[in-house]
Write a protein that holds these residues in place. Structure first.
Motif, PDB file in Angstrom:
ATOM      1  N   PHE A   1       0.817  -1.206   0.000  1.00  0.00           N
ATOM      2  CA  PHE A   1       0.000   0.000   0.000  1.00  0.00           C
ATOM      3  C   PHE A   1       0.857   1.266   0.000  1.00  0.00           C
ATOM      4  CE2 PHE A   1      -3.558  -2.704   1.079  1.00  0.00           C
ATOM      5  CZ  PHE A   1      -4.645  -2.036   0.542  1.00  0.00           C
ATOM      6  N   SER A   2       2.052   1.193   0.541  1.00  0.00           N
ATOM      7  CA  SER A   2       2.936   2.358   0.633  1.00  0.00           C
ATOM      8  C   SER A   2       3.762   2.578  -0.640  1.00  0.00           C
ATOM      9  CB  SER A   2       3.896   2.206   1.817  1.00  0.00           C
ATOM     10  OG  SER A   2       3.192   2.123   3.022  1.00  0.00           O
ATOM     11  N   PHE A   3       4.004   1.514  -1.388  1.00  0.00           N
ATOM     12  CA  PHE A   3       4.872   1.585  -2.559  1.00  0.00           C
ATOM     13  C   PHE A   3       4.270   2.480  -3.635  1.00  0.00           C
ATOM     14  CE2 PHE A   3       6.404  -0.135  -6.656  1.00  0.00           C
ATOM     15  CZ  PHE A   3       7.744   0.106  -6.480  1.00  0.00           C
ATOM     16  N   GLY A   4       5.021   3.499  -4.023  1.00  0.00           N
ATOM     17  CA  GLY A   4       4.593   4.378  -5.101  1.00  0.00           C
ATOM     18  C   GLY A   4       3.677   5.516  -4.677  1.00  0.00           C
ATOM     19  N   LEU A   5       3.525   5.723  -3.377  1.00  0.00           N
ATOM     20  CA  LEU A   5       2.711   6.848  -2.916  1.00  0.00           C
ATOM     21  C   LEU A   5       3.357   8.165  -3.336  1.00  0.00           C
ATOM     22  CD1 LEU A   5       1.741   5.806   0.707  1.00  0.00           C
ATOM     23  CD2 LEU A   5       0.132   6.492  -1.081  1.00  0.00           C
ATOM     24  N   LYS A   6       2.551   9.119  -3.714  1.00  0.00           N
ATOM     25  CA  LYS A   6       3.076  10.440  -4.057  1.00  0.00           C
ATOM     26  C   LYS A   6       3.522  11.187  -2.806  1.00  0.00           C
ATOM     27  CE  LYS A   6       0.512  10.966  -8.351  1.00  0.00           C
ATOM     28  NZ  LYS A   6      -0.534  11.697  -9.066  1.00  0.00           N
ATOM     29  N   ASP A   7       2.821  10.976  -1.688  1.00  0.00           N
ATOM     30  CA  ASP A   7       3.193  11.599  -0.416  1.00  0.00           C
ATOM     31  C   ASP A   7       3.415  10.495   0.613  1.00  0.00           C
ATOM     32  OD1 ASP A   7       3.594  13.072   1.872  1.00  0.00           O
ATOM     33  OD2 ASP A   7       1.703  14.180   1.743  1.00  0.00           O
ATOM     34  N   SER A   8       4.642   9.989   0.672  1.00  0.00           N
ATOM     35  CA  SER A   8       4.928   8.853   1.547  1.00  0.00           C
ATOM     36  C   SER A   8       4.911   9.222   3.026  1.00  0.00           C
ATOM     37  CB  SER A   8       6.270   8.221   1.184  1.00  0.00           C
ATOM     38  OG  SER A   8       7.304   9.174   1.311  1.00  0.00           O
ATOM     39  N   LYS A   9       4.992  10.503   3.356  1.00  0.00           N
ATOM     40  CA  LYS A   9       4.994  10.912   4.761  1.00  0.00           C
ATOM     41  C   LYS A   9       3.635  10.695   5.420  1.00  0.00           C
ATOM     42  CE  LYS A   9       8.675  14.212   4.210  1.00  0.00           C
ATOM     43  NZ  LYS A   9       8.988  15.532   3.752  1.00  0.00           N
ATOM     44  N   LYS A  10       2.573  10.785   4.643  1.00  0.00           N
ATOM     45  CA  LYS A  10       1.225  10.588   5.186  1.00  0.00           C
ATOM     46  C   LYS A  10       0.762   9.144   5.026  1.00  0.00           C
ATOM     47  CE  LYS A  10      -0.466  15.251   4.841  1.00  0.00           C
ATOM     48  NZ  LYS A  10      -1.566  16.099   4.436  1.00  0.00           N
ATOM     49  N   GLY A  11       1.418   8.405   4.184  1.00  0.00           N
ATOM     50  CA  GLY A  11       1.027   7.018   3.968  1.00  0.00           C
ATOM     51  C   GLY A  11      -0.259   6.906   3.176  1.00  0.00           C
ATOM     52  N   TYR A  12      -0.883   5.769   3.248  1.00  0.00           N
ATOM     53  CA  TYR A  12      -2.093   5.490   2.474  1.00  0.00           C
ATOM     54  C   TYR A  12      -3.372   5.787   3.252  1.00  0.00           C
ATOM     55  CZ  TYR A  12      -1.091   1.153   4.959  1.00  0.00           C
ATOM     56  OH  TYR A  12      -0.759   0.234   5.927  1.00  0.00           O
ATOM     57  N   TRP A  13      -3.247   6.162   4.519  1.00  0.00           N
ATOM     58  CA  TRP A  13      -4.426   6.442   5.330  1.00  0.00           C
ATOM     59  C   TRP A  13      -5.332   7.518   4.718  1.00  0.00           C
ATOM     60  CZ3 TRP A  13      -7.800   4.494   8.239  1.00  0.00           C
ATOM     61  CH2 TRP A  13      -8.638   5.267   9.037  1.00  0.00           C
ATOM     62  N   PRO A  14      -4.807   8.615   4.165  1.00  0.00           N
ATOM     63  CA  PRO A  14      -5.705   9.610   3.571  1.00  0.00           C
ATOM     64  C   PRO A  14      -6.598   9.043   2.459  1.00  0.00           C
ATOM     65  CG  PRO A  14      -3.553  10.573   3.910  1.00  0.00           C
ATOM     66  CD  PRO A  14      -3.423   9.088   4.198  1.00  0.00           C
TER      67      PRO A  14
END
Length: 141
Positions: A59-72
């Motif tokens: 779920f975290s791989f390739g996030l544009k904003d890795s600091k917030k994670g996938y929770w948003p």
């Protein structure tokens, strides 16, 4: 996609697959030893912890904003009762931890497949949160 990113993506998917296989083997072994006992997976099970860790990476791989994670992204589709549990959790304060707790709760309530379908249907939202090479935007996965 960068070759290194592709290798990392493959490693994550192999980790998810191996963790599931290990849980299946553990279940089969448990049934062989105690045929009448129900196999239960607890939060202390190392294979379950590995599965959660690999899913967190997926779920975290390739996030544009890795600091917030996938929770948003996840909180846009999560059930209100689950949202309340996570938002009011006394120990969990960061977006990253909220995402991980959500993963755990999806297994407790047996809802991962439903949530995954709801998230993947929201292609525009997924595109807003993830880069092209992410696992969640991969049509083959």
């Amino acid at each position: 996609m960068d070759q290194q990113a592709g290798l990392f993506k493959d490693d994550i998917l192999r980790g998810v697959s191996l963790s599931v296989k290990n849980l299946q083997h553990q279940n089969a072994d448990s049934i062989a030893i105690h045929p009448k006992k129900v196999f239960e997976i607890t939060k202390h099970n190392p294979h379950f912890r590995n599965l959660l860790n690999y899913l967190d990476m997926a779920f975290s791989f390739g996030l544009k904003d890795s600091k917030k994670g996938y929770w948003p992204l996840v909180k846009k589709v999560v059930h209100s009762s689950v949202l309340e549990i996570i938002e009011k959790h006394p120990v969990v304060s960061t977006e990253l931890h909220k995402g991980y707790i959500w993963l755990y709760l999806t297994f407790v309530e047996n809802s991962m497949d439903s949530y995954l379908r709801m998230i993947l249907v929201e292609k525009k939202q997924v595109k807003n949160f993830y880069k092209n090479f992410s696992i969640l935007r991969d049509e083959e996965v």
